[in-house]
Design an enzyme around this catalytic site. Structure first.
Site: not given
Length: 299
Positions: A74, A88, A46, A187
């Site tokens: 991550y 988000d 993203d 997310r």
């Protein structure tokens, strides 16, 4: 020593994507730097996210689909206390939990809730994901004001560590580190953790630190690539990823045209086939007593 890059070179660039750019924009930048239009990426990030983006150039774009890129890592920050339209920080706030309820969420409660998201779980992707619904991306439908319902999918969270918990007057920021399978939406993890704790949650920061065997240690910023185009030749990537077979001249001639090779004792799965001069030719796999190609990379 890595050879100089030319517009006809085949290889991979590991980019440390900055925030604010789409993965498509990064590909466009690499096209310009590489001097070729044959550029593609594996694993979209993203615009808000930063970190490892694998970019293939020329024939290496075809290799991307064969690399073991399913496992990813991550680092993220989850904000507990409110939900947003996009799960988000870029979305509009949908709901905010009462301060006293948020204040009652302890570090121990967060750790216990996180425990429930490890292993194989069922996850509903974020509505603003890139998943196609009747031929259109979900995020395009949401932005057009449509209501989107996505089906749950099974993903695997092999590591989900809480690194820090920072409460303040408006909510709680939770730093986490995650190892997960391809198709996992961080997310959605943030959203679901907030829901499990009864206060809502959304993602405020996301950095991908690893895709398969490619980590931040081999990633380069777009600025550094503009100065020095650091890349990995396709032969190095294939030889370092798959078992290697060095063919003789006759075998190499057969491999170049994708012909089966009888009598080869190849390991299960794919093997990288090389010519006597070190050129990466193809990926082959065993079919009984015969080795057959799964992809040929030379004409």
């Amino acid at each position: 020593m890595t050879p100089d890059f030319t517009p006809t070179s085949d290889g991979i660039v590991v980019v440390d994507k900055p925030g604010g750019l789409t993965s498509h924009t990064v590909v466009a930048r690499i096209r310009k730097l590489a001097g070729t239009r044959k550029v593609g990426h594996a694993g979209t990030l993203d615009p808000m996210a930063t970190g490892v983006l694998i970019v293939g150039i020329n024939r290496a774009t075809r290799l991307l689909g064969h690399l073991q890129l399913a496992d990813k890592s991550y680092d993220a920050t989850i904000r507990l206390g409110s939900t947003t339209t996009t799960d988000d920080a870029e979305g509009e706030v949908l709901a905010t939990a009462p301060p006293d309820r948020v204040a009652g969420v302890t570090a121990e409660a967060i750790a216990a809730a996180v425990d429930g998201f490890r292993g194989e779980i069922s996850q509903v992707p974020s509505k603003v994901s890139a998943i196609k619904v009747d031929g259109r991306r979900a995020y395009d439908r949401v932005r057009a004001g449509e209501e989107v319902e996505l089906k749950a999918r099974t993903v695997t969270i092999s590591r989900y560590d809480v690194l820090d918990v920072r409460p303040d007057a408006d909510g709680i920021s939770v730093d986490v580190s995650v190892d997960c399978s391809s198709g996992t939406y961080i997310r959605a993890l943030a959203r679901d953790l907030g829901a499990e704790l009864g206060v809502g949650g959304h993602l405020t920061a996301l950095r991908r630190t690893r895709v398969g065997s490619f980590g931040l240690s081999v990633a380069h910023s777009l600025e550094s690539l503009a100065t020095s185009f650091d890349w990995l030749p396709i032969a190095d990537v294939a030889g370092g990823t798959f078992p290697r077979y060095d063919a003789d001249d006759a075998q190499a001639a057969a491999i170049r045209t994708g012909r089966p090779l009888p009598g080869l004792d190849l390991a299960a799965g794919q093997t990288a086939m090389f010519a006597p001069d070190g050129t990466f030719l193809a990926l082959y796999e065993p079919h009984g007593p015969v080795a057959k190609p799964t992809a040929v990379f030379v004409g």
